[in-house]
Design a protein around this motif. Sequence first.
Motif, PDB file in Angstrom:
ATOM      1  N   GLY A   1       0.873  -1.347   0.114  1.00  0.00           N
ATOM      2  CA  GLY A   1       0.450   0.023  -0.038  1.00  0.00           C
ATOM      3  C   GLY A   1       1.166   1.388   0.410  1.00  0.00           C
ATOM      4  N   ALA A   2       1.802   1.418   0.721  1.00  0.00           N
ATOM      5  CA  ALA A   2       2.826   2.271   0.786  1.00  0.00           C
ATOM      6  C   ALA A   2       3.853   2.304  -0.675  1.00  0.00           C
ATOM      7  N   LEU A   3       3.878   0.944  -1.313  1.00  0.00           N
ATOM      8  CA  LEU A   3       4.573   1.451  -2.327  1.00  0.00           C
ATOM      9  C   LEU A   3       3.492   2.294  -3.524  1.00  0.00           C
ATOM     10  N   ALA A   4       2.338   1.869  -3.424  1.00  0.00           N
ATOM     11  CA  ALA A   4       1.761   2.026  -4.311  1.00  0.00           C
ATOM     12  C   ALA A   4       1.203   4.060  -4.292  1.00  0.00           C
ATOM     13  N   THR A   5       1.697   4.438  -3.313  1.00  0.00           N
ATOM     14  CA  THR A   5       1.843   6.183  -3.333  1.00  0.00           C
ATOM     15  C   THR A   5       3.749   6.334  -3.495  1.00  0.00           C
ATOM     16  N   ALA A   6       3.825   5.390  -4.202  1.00  0.00           N
ATOM     17  CA  ALA A   6       5.622   5.808  -4.094  1.00  0.00           C
ATOM     18  C   ALA A   6       5.745   5.265  -5.930  1.00  0.00           C
ATOM     19  N   THR A   7       5.198   4.933  -6.590  1.00  0.00           N
ATOM     20  CA  THR A   7       5.717   4.574  -7.878  1.00  0.00           C
ATOM     21  C   THR A   7       4.275   4.845  -8.516  1.00  0.00           C
ATOM     22  N   SER A   8       3.633   4.642  -9.908  1.00  0.00           N
ATOM     23  CA  SER A   8       3.526   4.939 -10.679  1.00  0.00           C
ATOM     24  C   SER A   8       2.769   4.409 -11.790  1.00  0.00           C
ATOM     25  N   THR A   9       3.484   2.887 -12.423  1.00  0.00           N
ATOM     26  CA  THR A   9       3.042   2.521 -13.456  1.00  0.00           C
ATOM     27  C   THR A   9       3.400   0.739 -12.994  1.00  0.00           C
ATOM     28  N   VAL A  10       4.440   0.305 -12.139  1.00  0.00           N
ATOM     29  CA  VAL A  10       3.997  -0.528 -11.855  1.00  0.00           C
ATOM     30  C   VAL A  10       3.439  -1.310 -11.109  1.00  0.00           C
ATOM     31  N   GLN A  11       3.131  -2.693 -11.924  1.00  0.00           N
ATOM     32  CA  GLN A  11       2.289  -3.714 -10.912  1.00  0.00           C
ATOM     33  C   GLN A  11       3.076  -3.542  -9.152  1.00  0.00           C
ATOM     34  N   LEU A  12       1.973  -4.689  -9.053  1.00  0.00           N
ATOM     35  CA  LEU A  12       2.620  -4.600  -7.336  1.00  0.00           C
ATOM     36  C   LEU A  12       1.572  -5.728  -6.924  1.00  0.00           C
ATOM     37  N   SER A  13       2.474  -6.528  -6.095  1.00  0.00           N
ATOM     38  CA  SER A  13       1.983  -8.073  -5.596  1.00  0.00           C
ATOM     39  C   SER A  13       3.216  -8.406  -4.363  1.00  0.00           C
ATOM     40  N   ALA A  14       1.896  -9.072  -3.899  1.00  0.00           N
ATOM     41  CA  ALA A  14       3.295 -10.521  -3.414  1.00  0.00           C
ATOM     42  C   ALA A  14       3.725 -11.647  -3.781  1.00  0.00           C
ATOM     43  N   LEU A  15       4.437 -12.173  -3.951  1.00  0.00           N
ATOM     44  CA  LEU A  15       4.797 -13.016  -4.211  1.00  0.00           C
ATOM     45  C   LEU A  15       5.837 -14.122  -3.149  1.00  0.00           C
ATOM     46  N   VAL A  16       4.225 -15.123  -2.724  1.00  0.00           N
ATOM     47  CA  VAL A  16       3.345 -14.995  -3.062  1.00  0.00           C
ATOM     48  C   VAL A  16       1.851 -14.693  -1.367  1.00  0.00           C
ATOM     49  N   THR A  17       1.016 -14.366  -1.120  1.00  0.00           N
ATOM     50  CA  THR A  17       0.472 -14.045  -0.176  1.00  0.00           C
ATOM     51  C   THR A  17       0.182 -15.525   0.696  1.00  0.00           C
ATOM     52  N   GLY A  18       0.672 -15.816   1.738  1.00  0.00           N
ATOM     53  CA  GLY A  18       0.151 -17.577   2.338  1.00  0.00           C
ATOM     54  C   GLY A  18      -1.813 -16.895   2.497  1.00  0.00           C
ATOM     55  N   ASN A  19      -2.103 -18.112   2.295  1.00  0.00           N
ATOM     56  CA  ASN A  19      -3.309 -17.889   2.212  1.00  0.00           C
ATOM     57  C   ASN A  19      -4.372 -18.902   3.565  1.00  0.00           C
ATOM     58  N   THR A  20      -3.316 -19.459   4.171  1.00  0.00           N
ATOM     59  CA  THR A  20      -2.926 -20.085   5.599  1.00  0.00           C
ATOM     60  C   THR A  20      -2.932 -18.693   7.079  1.00  0.00           C
ATOM     61  N   TYR A  21      -2.770 -17.361   6.311  1.00  0.00           N
ATOM     62  CA  TYR A  21      -2.888 -16.731   7.490  1.00  0.00           C
ATOM     63  C   TYR A  21      -3.872 -15.134   7.497  1.00  0.00           C
ATOM     64  N   ARG A  22      -4.681 -15.481   6.007  1.00  0.00           N
ATOM     65  CA  ARG A  22      -5.784 -14.246   6.463  1.00  0.00           C
ATOM     66  C   ARG A  22      -7.188 -14.687   5.815  1.00  0.00           C
ATOM     67  N   ASN A  23      -7.987 -14.428   6.630  1.00  0.00           N
ATOM     68  CA  ASN A  23      -9.357 -14.837   5.680  1.00  0.00           C
ATOM     69  C   ASN A  23      -9.557 -14.606   4.667  1.00  0.00           C
ATOM     70  N   PRO A  24     -10.304 -15.563   3.494  1.00  0.00           N
ATOM     71  CA  PRO A  24     -10.134 -15.010   2.218  1.00  0.00           C
ATOM     72  C   PRO A  24     -11.106 -13.979   1.711  1.00  0.00           C
ATOM     73  N   ALA A  25     -11.918 -13.768   2.363  1.00  0.00           N
ATOM     74  CA  ALA A  25     -12.927 -12.815   2.725  1.00  0.00           C
ATOM     75  C   ALA A  25     -12.237 -10.978   2.368  1.00  0.00           C
TER      76      ALA A  25
END
Length: 308
Positions: free
Chosen positions: A67-91
Amino acid sequence: MSIRLGYQIPNYTYPGPVENLFDTVVAQAREAEAAGFDTVLVMDHFYQLPGIGAPENAMLEAYTTLGALATATSTVQLSALVTGNTYRNPAMLAKTVTTLDVVSHGRAILGIGAGWFEREHHDFGFEFGSFTQRFERLEEALTIIAPMLRGEPASFEGKWYTARGAMNNPRVRPTIPIMLGGSGEQKTFRLAARFADHMNIICDVADLPRKVAVLRQRCEEIGRDPETLATSYLAMGMVGETEQEVKELAETVPEDRRSRAFLGTADQVAEQLHDKVLAAGIGGITINLIRNGHRPGMVARVGAALQR
């Protein structure tokens, strides 16, 4: 959606005070953007990984960082590589990545996997479960997440997760791409064929031709055109500016990652990736520079070499 050239930031142990840590992360992301990388990615871990550093080394939470990198950049796609599904409720994860998409003006990717680092689960109080259970959970999670990313209410009663008409607004585009990460031919590749727009393959480089062939087979088994599932490969870049630095980096390559590490100057590493990865049928490269990516100019040097 595809990742032609991604830069992953897996290491937050830098010279200087911790107050400057995130400034160094931003500098790498901006350098990658200026150098022609199309995606910047971070790990979703709470501890540093074995082989990279000690568990008590610095590790930033993924989505706060993105989220912080979203405000510091303007063109690059942003992603986790990769989100651990077990850490978060899917919704909740669908809401999180959609908020990242709004904040970044449509640049988010949901990278997701089943989770594997048992110590993090133990220490933070997350249920780890068996290998089979983690993939059961991932399939159920994707069944909830995929419609929510399209703006459709999700309703699901499963063994692991429940959603009751879960809505997901606001959104800035019709859907958000889903990227799976891993190498499992039976489970991961089948889920990728069903749910994903992109598959980031993480495996020994010698196994790549077979992995590509099996992934195509998984698509064909369900009547999906394999060309609609983009692919990329995660490479550990051990890139030195001098012959001496290359020798020093060679001594730091973790034993269990030597078959995934690419060692040499920027031009030499770029040649290796072209010959061993792109030639195997992979569509794009994501590279990390775990030892020296924080050094000003390194990301740009590698980006230039990879685009020649």
